[in-house]
Design a protein around this motif. Structure first.
Motif, PDB file in Angstrom:
ATOM      1  N   ALA A   1       0.823  -1.200   0.000  1.00 43.94           N
ATOM      2  CA  ALA A   1       0.000   0.000   0.000  1.00 43.94           C
ATOM      3  C   ALA A   1       0.863   1.259   0.000  1.00 43.94           C
ATOM      4  N   LEU A   2       0.256   2.368  -0.387  1.00 45.91           N
ATOM      5  CA  LEU A   2       0.930   3.659  -0.346  1.00 45.91           C
ATOM      6  C   LEU A   2       0.705   4.378   0.979  1.00 45.91           C
ATOM      7  N   ALA A   3      -0.319   3.958   1.705  1.00 44.37           N
ATOM      8  CA  ALA A   3      -0.715   4.651   2.923  1.00 44.37           C
ATOM      9  C   ALA A   3      -1.260   3.651   3.932  1.00 44.37           C
ATOM     10  N   GLY A   4      -1.286   4.095   5.184  1.00 40.66           N
ATOM     11  CA  GLY A   4      -1.788   3.242   6.247  1.00 40.66           C
ATOM     12  C   GLY A   4      -0.709   2.322   6.782  1.00 40.66           C
ATOM     13  N   PRO A   5      -1.045   1.589   7.836  1.00 40.32           N
ATOM     14  CA  PRO A   5      -0.053   0.714   8.455  1.00 40.32           C
ATOM     15  C   PRO A   5       0.181  -0.544   7.645  1.00 40.32           C
ATOM     16  N   VAL A   6       1.247  -1.250   7.972  1.00 44.74           N
ATOM     17  CA  VAL A   6       1.388  -2.645   7.579  1.00 44.74           C
ATOM     18  C   VAL A   6       0.927  -3.451   8.790  1.00 44.74           C
ATOM     19  N   SER A   7       0.145  -4.497   8.548  1.00 39.79           N
ATOM     20  CA  SER A   7      -0.489  -5.246   9.629  1.00 39.79           C
ATOM     21  C   SER A   7      -0.102  -6.714   9.538  1.00 39.79           C
ATOM     22  N   VAL A   8       0.066  -7.334  10.691  1.00 37.25           N
ATOM     23  CA  VAL A   8       0.464  -8.736  10.757  1.00 37.25           C
ATOM     24  C   VAL A   8      -0.537  -9.493  11.617  1.00 37.25           C
ATOM     25  N   GLY A   9      -1.068 -10.577  11.064  1.00 36.54           N
ATOM     26  CA  GLY A   9      -1.965 -11.445  11.808  1.00 36.54           C
ATOM     27  C   GLY A   9      -1.212 -12.667  12.297  1.00 36.54           C
ATOM     28  N   LEU A  10      -1.515 -13.076  13.525  1.00 39.29           N
ATOM     29  CA  LEU A  10      -0.897 -14.254  14.129  1.00 39.29           C
ATOM     30  C   LEU A  10      -1.992 -15.161  14.654  1.00 39.29           C
ATOM     31  N   ALA A  11      -1.972 -16.418  14.245  1.00 34.56           N
ATOM     32  CA  ALA A  11      -2.937 -17.419  14.696  1.00 34.56           C
ATOM     33  C   ALA A  11      -2.179 -18.542  15.398  1.00 34.56           C
ATOM     34  N   ILE A  12      -2.709 -19.020  16.521  1.00 35.67           N
ATOM     35  CA  ILE A  12      -2.040 -20.032  17.331  1.00 35.67           C
ATOM     36  C   ILE A  12      -2.914 -21.285  17.423  1.00 35.67           C
ATOM     37  N   VAL A  13      -2.294 -22.444  17.152  1.00 37.35           N
ATOM     38  CA  VAL A  13      -2.971 -23.730  17.331  1.00 37.35           C
ATOM     39  C   VAL A  13      -2.154 -24.599  18.279  1.00 37.35           C
ATOM     40  N   ALA A  14      -2.817 -25.590  18.879  1.00 35.39           N
ATOM     41  CA  ALA A  14      -2.181 -26.538  19.788  1.00 35.39           C
ATOM     42  C   ALA A  14      -2.639 -27.945  19.422  1.00 35.39           C
ATOM     43  N   ARG A  15      -2.130 -28.926  20.142  1.00 35.26           N
ATOM     44  CA  ARG A  15      -2.516 -30.309  19.846  1.00 35.26           C
ATOM     45  C   ARG A  15      -4.010 -30.522  20.050  1.00 35.26           C
ATOM     46  N   ARG A  16      -4.592 -29.772  20.969  1.00 34.84           N
ATOM     47  CA  ARG A  16      -6.020 -29.937  21.262  1.00 34.84           C
ATOM     48  C   ARG A  16      -6.930 -29.230  20.253  1.00 34.84           C
ATOM     49  N   THR A  17      -6.367 -28.458  19.343  1.00 29.60           N
ATOM     50  CA  THR A  17      -7.172 -27.710  18.368  1.00 29.60           C
ATOM     51  C   THR A  17      -7.971 -28.665  17.489  1.00 29.60           C
ATOM     52  N   ASP A  18      -9.232 -28.350  17.302  1.00 31.89           N
ATOM     53  CA  ASP A  18     -10.142 -29.187  16.515  1.00 31.89           C
ATOM     54  C   ASP A  18      -9.632 -29.336  15.085  1.00 31.89           C
TER      55      ASP A  18
ATOM     56  N   GLY B   1      -1.969  16.415  -2.116  1.00 37.73           N
ATOM     57  CA  GLY B   1      -0.633  16.096  -1.636  1.00 37.73           C
ATOM     58  C   GLY B   1      -0.690  14.955  -0.637  1.00 37.73           C
ATOM     59  N   ALA B   2       0.440  14.625  -0.056  1.00 33.31           N
ATOM     60  CA  ALA B   2       0.518  13.518   0.891  1.00 33.31           C
ATOM     61  C   ALA B   2      -0.033  13.935   2.247  1.00 33.31           C
ATOM     62  N   GLY B   3      -0.740  13.011   2.891  1.00 28.65           N
ATOM     63  CA  GLY B   3      -1.282  13.254   4.221  1.00 28.65           C
ATOM     64  C   GLY B   3      -0.506  12.476   5.276  1.00 28.65           C
ATOM     65  N   ASP B   4      -1.027  12.528   6.506  1.00 27.16           N
ATOM     66  CA  ASP B   4      -0.341  11.886   7.622  1.00 27.16           C
ATOM     67  C   ASP B   4      -0.255  10.377   7.479  1.00 27.16           C
ATOM     68  N   GLN B   5      -1.178   9.775   6.757  1.00 26.59           N
ATOM     69  CA  GLN B   5      -1.203   8.323   6.618  1.00 26.59           C
ATOM     70  C   GLN B   5      -0.321   7.809   5.480  1.00 26.59           C
ATOM     71  N   HIS B   6       0.282   8.704   4.718  1.00 26.07           N
ATOM     72  CA  HIS B   6       1.100   8.260   3.591  1.00 26.07           C
ATOM     73  C   HIS B   6       2.525   7.912   4.019  1.00 26.07           C
ATOM     74  N   ARG B   7       3.087   6.960   3.303  1.00 24.94           N
ATOM     75  CA  ARG B   7       4.467   6.542   3.518  1.00 24.94           C
ATOM     76  C   ARG B   7       5.361   7.486   2.718  1.00 24.94           C
ATOM     77  N   ARG B   8       5.871   8.471   3.370  1.00 27.05           N
ATOM     78  CA  ARG B   8       6.532   9.577   2.672  1.00 27.05           C
ATOM     79  C   ARG B   8       7.903   9.199   2.117  1.00 27.05           C
ATOM     80  N   SER B   9       8.462   8.096   2.567  1.00 21.86           N
ATOM     81  CA  SER B   9       9.732   7.639   2.010  1.00 21.86           C
ATOM     82  C   SER B   9       9.531   6.906   0.686  1.00 21.86           C
TER      83      SER B   9
END
Length: 244
Positions: A34-51, A221-229
Motif C-alpha cells: 500500500a501507499l498509505a496506512g499501516p502494515v499489519s500482521v496477523g498471528l494465529a495459534i494452534v495446539a494439539r487440542r485444536t479441533d 498532496g501527501a497526508g499523515d497516513q502516507h508513507r513519505r519515504s
C-alpha cells in the motif's frame, strides 16, 4: 482443490510441527504494497487440542470476498487457541523500512500471545523471505562502528524469536496461516475505512494505488497516513512536472 478450483488449506504441516512444539503459529501480513496506512500482521495459534475441523470456507484472504472474510472472523477466533493482529505505522515504515516495520508488527503480535501464555515454539511464515527473524551482522559489519539497527527490539516477554518455517503459498495451503491472513485483512480494512478521509478514498482502496487515491494525491498532496519515504504517484502532477 475445491470445486471452484481454489486451493483448500489443510492442517498437515501444522500438525506435523505440533509433534515437536506445544504451540504453532501462523503469521501473515497485509498492507505491504500500500501507499498509505499501516502494515499489519496477523498471528494465529494452534495446539494439539485444536479441533481438526477448521471453519468452513476458510481460505487465503485474497481469495475471499469482504463479506466472506468478515463472516469468518468469529468462527476463526473460536477455533484458534489464541490470535493477535498488530500494526506498524506509516512513520515506522518510513523510519525502519518495510522489512523492519513488518518485523516490528510481527513481534508486537507475538508479545500479545506470549503475555497470555501462548508463545509459539515455531512460526509458519508465508513466502520465501524470513522478515520476522532479525538478520545477523556479518563479520565486517560487526567490526565497524555502525549505528544501531532502526528496527524495534524484541519484546521482553520473548527471550528469542521463535523458529521460523518458510512455506510458499502458506496462506492458501495451511489453515493456521489462512486464519492469520483473514484476521489481519479484516482488521486493517476496518481501520482504513474508519480513518478521516479528506479525499483519498480510503474506504474503497484501503491505501492502495487506486485511480481515486492517485487523484486525491494530485489534488491534496501527501497526508499523515502516507508513507513519505515511498514514491507516491500523483505528486509529480500536483507540482506541474507531469507523470513519470
Amino acid at each position: 482443490m475445491s470445486p471452484r478450483g481454489r486451493t483448500r488449506p489443510d492442517r498437515c504441516l501444522e500438525k506435523a510441527l505440533l509433534e515437536t512444539y506445544d504451540y504453532v503459529g501462523g503469521l501473515d501480513e497485509v498492507g505491504r504494497g500500500a501507499l498509505a496506512g499501516p502494515v499489519s500482521v496477523g498471528l494465529a495459534i494452534v495446539a494439539r487440542r485444536t479441533d481438526d475441523d477448521f471453519p468452513e470456507g476458510l481460505a487465503d484472504s485474497k481469495q475471499l470476498t469482504a463479506r466472506a472474510r468478515t463472516g469468518l472472523v468469529d468462527p476463526v477466533r473460536s477455533w484458534l487457541v489464541d490470535c493477535a493482529v498488530a500494526h506498524a505505522s506509516p512513520a515506522e515504515i518510513d523510519e525502519c523500512g518495510i522489512v523492519g516495520a513488518l518485523r516490528t508488527a510481527g513481534l508486537r503480535a507475538l508479545q500479545q500471545v506470549a503475555e497470555r501464555g501462548h508463545a509459539p515454539g515455531v512460526i509458519i511464515l508465508d513466502g520465501v523471505a524470513d522478515w520476522l527473524t532479525a538478520p545477523q551482522p556479518d563479520l565486517l559489519t560487526a567490526l565497524e562502528d555502525a549505528p544501531p539497527s532502526r528496527s524495534a527490539p524484541e519484546p521482553a516477554a520473548l527471550p528469542s524469536t521463535p523458529a521460523v518455517r518458510m512455506e510458499v503459498k502458506a496462506d492458501a495451503r495451511c489453515a493456521v496461516v489462512a486464519a492469520a491472513s483473514v484476521l489481519a485483512k479484516v482488521e486493517r480494512d476496518a481501520l482504513m475505512a474508519g480513518l478521516d478521509d479528506p479525499g483519498y478514498g480510503w474506504a474503497s482502496n484501503k491505501g492502495y494505488a487506486s485511480a481515486a487515491h492517485i487523484k486525491g494525491l494530485t489534488a491534496l498532496g501527501a497526508g499523515d497516513q502516507h508513507r513519505r519515504s515511498w514514491h507516491l504517484p500523483g505528486l509529480d502532477q500536483r507540482h506541474g512536472r507531469g507523470s513519470a
